[in-house]
Design a protein around this motif. Structure first.
Motif, PDB file in Angstrom:
ATOM      1  N   ARG A 261       0.821  -1.207   0.000  1.00  0.00           N
ATOM      2  CA  ARG A 261       0.000   0.000   0.000  1.00  0.00           C
ATOM      3  C   ARG A 261       0.853   1.254   0.000  1.00  0.00           C
ATOM      4  O   ARG A 261       0.474   2.282  -0.589  1.00  0.00           O
ATOM      5  N   ASN A 262       2.014   1.205   0.633  1.00  0.00           N
ATOM      6  CA  ASN A 262       2.877   2.380   0.741  1.00  0.00           C
ATOM      7  C   ASN A 262       4.101   2.308  -0.164  1.00  0.00           C
ATOM      8  O   ASN A 262       4.969   3.174  -0.096  1.00  0.00           O
TER       9      ASN A 262
ATOM     10  N   CYS B 149       7.855   5.063  -2.596  1.00  0.00           N
ATOM     11  CA  CYS B 149       7.378   4.736  -1.245  1.00  0.00           C
ATOM     12  C   CYS B 149       6.883   5.981  -0.511  1.00  0.00           C
ATOM     13  O   CYS B 149       7.396   7.080  -0.701  1.00  0.00           O
ATOM     14  N   THR B 150       5.900   5.783   0.334  1.00  0.00           N
ATOM     15  CA  THR B 150       5.347   6.857   1.143  1.00  0.00           C
ATOM     16  C   THR B 150       5.297   6.421   2.599  1.00  0.00           C
ATOM     17  O   THR B 150       5.644   5.306   2.948  1.00  0.00           O
ATOM     18  N   TRP B 151       4.864   7.351   3.443  1.00  0.00           N
ATOM     19  CA  TRP B 151       4.617   7.092   4.856  1.00  0.00           C
ATOM     20  C   TRP B 151       5.866   6.530   5.520  1.00  0.00           C
ATOM     21  O   TRP B 151       6.981   6.983   5.233  1.00  0.00           O
TER      22      TRP B 151
END
Length: 390
Positions: free
Chosen positions: A231-232, A332-334
């Protein structure tokens, strides 16, 4: 803790047993009991993977009662052997707590090391039932009520939501629902990466086991570990094609290139990478059959190329002190992005560009999370007047 058996215990919710390195760093690897808490698979369970495993017990009991009332076999309802029933032959909190009380006078307190969200209810119940006889360590953040454990060991990036950057990325109305919501307390120890089952002794053993098979490979040996989108860390065929282009560009400086896929790697990604590289004589692609060369790769590779989605694979590779190149970090995030930033600041990883000379090496302080976490466990035990004796 007196050196009699069984004074130590390990509980895991995952087959990889990530707390094994911690147990070994504590000097307890040959004197511990092992229990598992496996999440059920198949049947209706595949739609309920987000539920706490403790809820499955209640749900299983309810379904069994309903099925009995209608003279239906449980496995016809979607639970059966592929669903819930077989999960609960494992860790029993009441039995373990009773063992802790029974053996305390002779063997000393029980050290419980639990890993994964599926062990949370078991580990916390053990502590509640035998608080004066156990020391409970929970590996990975339980998200709520941390006071249920003597010590929680979790990566620093799990607290990303509390950082200024994390708050910017979280809409104000959602902040009350994002966990954790409070800074780490006294019973929380923060690591750089994820705990895993790889340490110096593991790598030494793997080097001996795999040296003959790898002896004929030309140097430098470069290992490519490919995970799967999360998800990230969203990616797909575009990143696979980009990776293939970069691997073609660096092959001139590689003696050998060995590629491994994870269980999360999408089929299309595998097909693209395999189709592009399998014909090159320098390239070997593991077919997924046993024996798994993963530990051999960690022990004997000269450098690694790893997709950014896997915190575990990156944590393991950065334990070796060898060069690690990352693919897809910009996607990528978070907290995944925060973890990548931490590794870059440590000098442990660099982004793969396709312009590298793979003979080049660089140095950095290897991740040593297992040993550092073990030191904290020993310190906290000492504060209670307990110690692990050799």
């Amino acid at each position: 803790m007196r050196p009699t058996k069984p004074p130590e215990l390990a509980v895991t919710g995952t087959p990889e047993n990530p707390q094994g390195g911690l147990v070994r760093s504590l000097g307890l690897y040959d004197r511990h009991l092992y229990y598992s808490v496996a999440r059920p698979r198949g049947g209706i369970s595949r739609w309920l993977h987000w539920l706490p495993i403790s809820f499955y017990k209640k749900l299983n009991h309810f379904i069994s009662c309903v099925c009995a009332g209608f003279s239906i076999k449980a496995n016809e309802s979607g639970f059966g052997r592929s669903g819930i029933e077989d999960v609960f032959e494992v860790a029993d909190a009441k039995q373990i707590a009773a063992m802790a009380r029974r053996t305390f006078d002779k063997s000393g307190p029980l050290l419980v090391v639990a890993s994964g969200r599926d062990t949370i209810s078991v580990a916390s119940s053990i502590r509640r039932l035998a608080m004066d006889y156990v020391f409970v360590v929970q590996v990975q953040h339980p998200r709520s009520r941390l006071e249920r454990f003597d010590l929680v060991i979790t990566p620093r990036h799990d607290y990303f939501s509390l950082t200024p950057e994390g708050k910017k990325q979280t809409p104000f109305f959602l902040r009350p629902w994002v966990t954790p919501r409070e800074p780490p307390g006294r019973n929380v120890f923060l690591t750089t990466g994820a705990l895993h089952n790889v340490d110096a002794s593991t790598l030494s053993k793997a080097a001996l086991e795999w040296k003959d098979e790898f002896a004929s490979l030309s140097k430098p040996l470069v290992v490519v570990n490919i995970g799967g989108p999360t998800r990230n860390c969203l990616y797909g065929v575009d990143l696979a094609k980009q990776l293939c282009g970069m691997l073609h560009s660096i092959l001139w400086s590689c003696g050998s290139l060995r590629i491994s896929f994870s269980r999360r790697t999408p089929k299309k990604v595998k097909e693209i990478i395999t189709g592009e590289l399998r014909s090159n004589p320098k390239v070997y692609i593991w077919d997924g059959k046993e024996p798994n060369p993963h530990l051999g790769h960690l022990a004997l590779a000269d450098a690694f190329i790893i997709t950014a989605d896997s915190i575990s694979m990156l944590s393991e590779a950065c334990t070796t002190g060898k060069p690690v190149y990352v693919v897809g970090a910009e996607l990528c995030t978070w907290k995944f992005s925060d973890f990548q930033k931490t590794l870059r600041e440590r000098g442990a990883v660099r982004p793969l560009t396709g312009k590298e000379d793979m003979v080049e090496k660089w140095s950095y302080t290897p991740l040593n999370d297992n040993a550092e976490a073990a030191k904290r466990v020993i310190q906290d035990l000492a504060e209670r007047g307990w110690k692990i004796e050799a």
